[in-house]
Write a protein that holds these residues in place. Structure first.
Motif, mmCIF file in Angstrom:
data_model
loop_
_atom_site.group_PDB
_atom_site.id
_atom_site.type_symbol
_atom_site.label_atom_id
_atom_site.label_comp_id
_atom_site.label_asym_id
_atom_site.label_seq_id
_atom_site.Cartn_x
_atom_site.Cartn_y
_atom_site.Cartn_z
ATOM 1 N N UNK A 121 -5.067 5.640 -1.356
ATOM 2 C CA UNK A 121 -3.926 4.723 -1.203
ATOM 3 C C UNK A 121 -4.038 3.683 -2.307
ATOM 4 N N UNK A 122 -2.919 3.378 -2.977
ATOM 5 C CA UNK A 122 -2.932 2.426 -4.084
ATOM 6 C C UNK A 122 -1.996 1.271 -3.775
ATOM 7 N N UNK A 123 -2.225 0.163 -4.445
ATOM 8 C CA UNK A 123 -1.375 -1.020 -4.313
ATOM 9 C C UNK A 123 -0.341 -0.963 -5.434
ATOM 10 N N UNK A 124 0.946 -0.752 -5.051
ATOM 11 C CA UNK A 124 1.986 -0.579 -6.062
ATOM 12 C C UNK A 124 3.346 -0.797 -5.434
ATOM 13 N N UNK A 125 4.365 -0.867 -6.284
ATOM 14 C CA UNK A 125 5.753 -0.851 -5.839
ATOM 15 C C UNK A 125 6.133 0.615 -5.634
ATOM 16 N N UNK A 164 8.932 2.344 -5.185
ATOM 17 C CA UNK A 164 10.026 2.900 -6.005
ATOM 18 C C UNK A 164 9.593 3.069 -7.453
ATOM 19 N N UNK A 165 8.920 2.047 -7.997
ATOM 20 C CA UNK A 165 8.514 2.127 -9.395
ATOM 21 C C UNK A 165 7.399 3.140 -9.607
ATOM 22 N N UNK A 166 6.496 3.298 -8.630
ATOM 23 C CA UNK A 166 5.452 4.312 -8.751
ATOM 24 C C UNK A 166 6.054 5.703 -8.746
ATOM 25 N N UNK A 167 7.060 5.921 -7.873
ATOM 26 C CA UNK A 167 7.732 7.221 -7.871
ATOM 27 C C UNK A 167 8.408 7.470 -9.224
ATOM 28 N N UNK A 168 9.032 6.427 -9.788
ATOM 29 C CA UNK A 168 9.663 6.556 -11.105
ATOM 30 C C UNK A 168 8.637 6.941 -12.165
ATOM 31 N N UNK A 169 7.454 6.325 -12.124
ATOM 32 C CA UNK A 169 6.400 6.628 -13.086
ATOM 33 C C UNK A 169 5.945 8.078 -12.955
ATOM 34 N N UNK A 170 5.668 8.519 -11.721
ATOM 35 C CA UNK A 170 5.171 9.884 -11.517
ATOM 36 C C UNK A 170 6.223 10.923 -11.894
ATOM 37 N N UNK A 171 7.483 10.680 -11.530
ATOM 38 C CA UNK A 171 8.536 11.641 -11.870
ATOM 39 C C UNK A 171 8.725 11.734 -13.377
ATOM 40 N N UNK A 172 8.580 10.633 -14.069
ATOM 41 C CA UNK A 172 8.697 10.680 -15.523
ATOM 42 C C UNK A 172 7.582 11.531 -16.125
ATOM 43 N N UNK A 173 6.335 11.343 -15.665
ATOM 44 C CA UNK A 173 5.223 12.149 -16.182
ATOM 45 C C UNK A 173 5.385 13.617 -15.807
ATOM 46 N N UNK A 174 5.828 13.893 -14.571
ATOM 47 C CA UNK A 174 6.008 15.282 -14.142
ATOM 48 C C UNK A 174 7.130 15.967 -14.906
ATOM 49 N N UNK A 175 8.266 15.274 -15.095
ATOM 50 C CA UNK A 175 9.382 15.894 -15.824
ATOM 51 C C UNK A 175 8.999 16.168 -17.266
ATOM 52 N N UNK A 176 8.228 15.266 -17.898
ATOM 53 C CA UNK A 176 7.754 15.525 -19.258
ATOM 54 C C UNK A 176 6.833 16.740 -19.285
ATOM 55 N N UNK A 177 5.924 16.847 -18.280
ATOM 56 C CA UNK A 177 4.999 17.977 -18.239
ATOM 57 C C UNK A 177 5.738 19.295 -18.061
ATOM 58 N N UNK A 178 6.855 19.287 -17.325
ATOM 59 C CA UNK A 178 7.643 20.511 -17.140
ATOM 60 C C UNK A 178 8.462 20.814 -18.386
ATOM 61 N N UNK A 205 0.838 -1.204 0.000
ATOM 62 C CA UNK A 205 0.000 0.000 0.000
ATOM 63 C C UNK A 205 0.874 1.256 0.000
ATOM 64 N N UNK A 206 0.574 2.187 -0.888
ATOM 65 C CA UNK A 206 1.341 3.426 -1.015
ATOM 66 C C UNK A 206 0.370 4.596 -0.896
ATOM 67 N N UNK A 207 0.599 5.451 0.119
ATOM 68 C CA UNK A 207 -0.249 6.631 0.309
ATOM 69 C C UNK A 207 0.138 7.689 -0.717
ATOM 70 N N UNK A 208 -0.829 8.141 -1.498
ATOM 71 C CA UNK A 208 -0.535 9.119 -2.538
ATOM 72 C C UNK A 208 -0.108 10.459 -1.955
ATOM 73 N N UNK A 209 -0.593 10.816 -0.752
ATOM 74 C CA UNK A 209 -0.185 12.087 -0.143
ATOM 75 C C UNK A 209 1.328 12.090 0.091
ATOM 76 N N UNK A 210 1.858 10.975 0.641
ATOM 77 C CA UNK A 210 3.313 10.872 0.847
ATOM 78 C C UNK A 210 4.050 10.922 -0.485
#
Length: 671
Positions: free
Chosen positions: A402-406, A408-422, A368-373
């Motif tokens: 809260x989502x069920x995910x890895x 480290x990999x979820x952070x990698x996914x979000x950072x990739x989308x955010x860096x592309x958006x910037x 479980x990964x809290x999206x707020x964190x």
């Protein structure tokens, strides 16, 4: 007679339409070119005038001398097109002003940024006054903008010229069409009678000695040949009728034998067509794979050389006895090496991630990964990049999902989308992150930007390897495989990804993951690193470096800093580089190829087209290091072609030899 009249009408219509099209294209091209030249000349002239007034008034602002500023503005009397001008202090108050004769005292209450805009028949120019890196005021100019009146005059002249030309063409065709149509009408009459009576002895009269006369002779010769062949045909028809009966009997036997052969040929043809189709599909797949491999090699060559340029360049300075450095410089250079090394590591990790995902060797730890964190961590990690590009990133407050995910990999996914958006956003744009419940117990996270957006074709190919969001010119760092890795990682975590985009409102990327029980959140913080600006120094030669990568700008700045005979000017894009080249007229220009908005090759073309800058030698300094890139660059007109990472010895030799040639040419002109 109706056919003749129709041909004459068609002939007149063809000539008139051709004349009209030629007139519209030529007159339209002349008008468009003149209006474009007028517009660009007026904008360039006003921008230059504003910059000159800024330089002239900086001393008056510094010493609070409004009289001197007023005298400087009074020089605008020699420019009748300039109807008003003013100088504003840094706090926005008007310091001095100028009004042309007959103008009303209408000035903006305060300057509205910097730039040029058109309001009705007036051109407004705002130019910031910067002295030694400090903003001290703004120059405002208002001038007449006669583009609409000029266009109306041109359209009136064009209409008159077109009408006169069309009338002349019509009158000429009315007089000349009979010369062309009379022989054709004679042939038409004879042909109609021959068809009606079957009398092939008739002949058309020859009434001219031109091509129409030759056509009549050919038509008469054709009638003679038809007459002779008709007689021979009548004689042979009886013999042919007898032979036809015999052939019909033989043909029936041949058809019986061919039925089996045709079936075998049809089956064999179907087999060949199927084999050819399969071969075509295989060849197309092989071609796409080859193109993807070539694109990947070219992209990797450029992207790996860019951080290596900073690493090797600053390392050469640190290890060179000829370039002594201070402890603060050593620390600064080490930071640049560290930053470029991290970027290089990121590129390598993306390639390794793609290889792991494709081979199925990625190990996931689902929890479980809290999206707020997660949002707090990502906000700290993306803050520096967004601040450098002046992009606002808005995250949701108090996100309970809260989502069920890895993790480290979820952070990698979000950072990739955010860096592309910037990266692919507009200047002063915004990125908005939202999260909420979706159907079937899932959570959707969306990242929306205010960038230029993508076409439907680009959206359809987003998740293909080496596709860099439609950025084919290489203006942004990256391999083009981040979205592929993101999609595969989400699929391994039981999630999905999608995108929607509009060419006017930006793009939205969303991901969906399985929802689970809530967890407490944690907080992560990020830091901002200031970017240092360069101070100009007095020297015998002036160099202009056009480069969008801050680390490369810093590297060249430090290398040139060891030479007292050189003064370095820097521009982060080609548009500003062109303006600085026209204003400062440097002795030498260093030009990157992959620049935002306009490539270095396009900027070189504009420099060569301008008589003021055509003589300035331009040296390419780029990470495009393939042999074909070097050949293409030299063929396009670059004086020298240097590749990254920079070899300091070769770099210095190129500058010295080029400046020596410039000095030699200057002495020759003086002699």
């Amino acid at each position: 007679m109706m056919q003749l009249r129709s041909m004459r009408q068609k002939l007149v219509a063809v000539v008139m339409l051709t004349t009209l099209a030629a007139l519209l294209v030529s007159i339209g091209g002349v008008i468009a070119y003149d209006l474009r030249v007028y517009h660009r000349a007026l904008l360039g002239d006003m921008a230059t005038q504003a910059e000159l007034l800024g330089h002239m008034t900086s001393a008056a602002l510094a010493f609070d001398d409004a009289a001197l500023a007023g005298e400087n503005l009074a020089s605008l009397r020699i420019r009748p097109a300039v109807r008003a001008g003013a100088v504003y202090k840094a706090d926005g108050t008007r310091f001095a002003s100028y009004l042309a004769s007959g103008e009303g005292p209408a000035f903006p209450a305060a300057p509205t940024g910097e730039g040029v805009r058109v309001e009705g028949d007036q051109l407004l120019v705002f130019r910031r006054i910067v002295e030694k890196g400090d903003f001290i005021g703004t120059v405002y100019l208002r001038a007449e903008y006669g583009l609409l009146a000029r266009a109306i005059d041109y359209l009136a002249i064009a209409a008159a010229v077109t009408a006169l030309a069309m009338l002349t063409a019509y009158l000429l065709m009315r007089r000349l069409d009979r010369i062309i149509t009379a022989p054709i009408f004679a042939i038409t009459t004879i042909a109609r009678e021959v068809v009606r009576t079957r009398d092939y002895s008739r002949r058309a009269p020859r009434i001219s000695d031109d091509e129409a006369g030759e056509l009549v002779d050919s038509f008469n010769a054709m009638l003679t040949e038809i007459e002779q062949r008709t007689r021979a045909l009548e004689r042979s028809n009886r013999e042919i009728a007898r032979e036809a009966r015999q052939r019909a009997e033989a043909q029936q036997e041949v058809m019986r034998l061919n039925e089996g052969l045709e079936e075998r040929v049809r089956l064999r043809t179907l087999q060949l067509e199927l084999s050819n189709a399969e071969l075509g599909v295989a060849m197309e797949a092989a071609s796409k794979a080859s193109q993807a491999k070539t694109s990947f090699v070219s992209s990797m060559s450029h992207e790996l050389r860019t951080p290596l340029n900073a690493i090797l360049g600053f390392a050469q300075i640190l290890t060179s006895d000829a370039m002594p450095t201070t402890p603060p410089q050593k620390k600064d250079f080490a930071n640049h090496i560290l930053k470029s090394g991290r970027h290089l590591l990121t590129l390598i990790n993306e390639i390794l991630d793609l290889a792991k995902v494709e081979s199925g060797t990625v190990a996931l730890s689902m929890e479980p990964v809290a999206l707020a964190d997660m949002f707090t961590e990502c906000e700290g990690m993306i803050a520096q990049m967004a601040s450098q590009r002046r992009i606002r990133v808005l995250f949701p407050e108090g996100c309970p999902e809260v989502v069920l995910a890895d993790r480290t990999r979820l952070k990698q996914v979000l950072l990739n989308l955010l860096s592309n958006a910037v990266k692919y956003n507009r200047e002063l744009g915004m990125v908005r992150v939202e999260a909420g419940a979706a159907a079937a117990g899932r959570v959707r996270i969306s990242v929306q930007d205010t960038g230029m957006g993508l076409s439907p074709e680009q959206v359809g190919s987003l998740f293909q390897p080496f596709n860099r969001l439609g950025q084919e010119s290489g203006k942004e760092e990256g391999t083009g495989i981040g979205l592929v890795v993101t999609k595969r990682l989400l699929e391994l975590m039981g999630g999905s990804i999608g995108a929607a985009s509009s060419s006017s409102t930006g793009s939205t990327f969303w991901i969906e993951l399985q929802a689970t029980d809530p967890l407490p959140s944690a907080l992560a913080a990020g830091t901002l690193l200031p970017f240092e600006a360069q101070a100009a120094a007095q020297a015998s030669h002036v160099l202009l470096y056009v480069e969008d990568n801050p680390a490369n700008l810093k590297l060249v700045q430090e290398i040139i800093g060891f030479r007292s005979d050189l003064r370095l000017l820097m521009a982060p894009d080609a548009h500003l580089g062109l303006e600085m080249a026209r204003v400062h007229l440097p002795d030498l220009i260093l030009m990157d190829i992959n620049l935002p908005g306009m490539s270095g090759t396009e900027a070189l073309g504009q420099l060569r087209a301008d008589p003021r800058t055509a003589h300035i030698p331009v040296i390419a300094l780029t990470a495009n290091a393939m042999p074909r890139d070097v050949e293409r660059g030299l063929a396009n007109g670059f004086f020298r072609y240097l590749t990254k990472p920079i070899d300091i010895g070769q770099f210095g030799e190129a500058i010295d030899s080029t400046l020596a040639l410039v000095d030699g040419c200057a002495r020759a002109r003086e002699a």
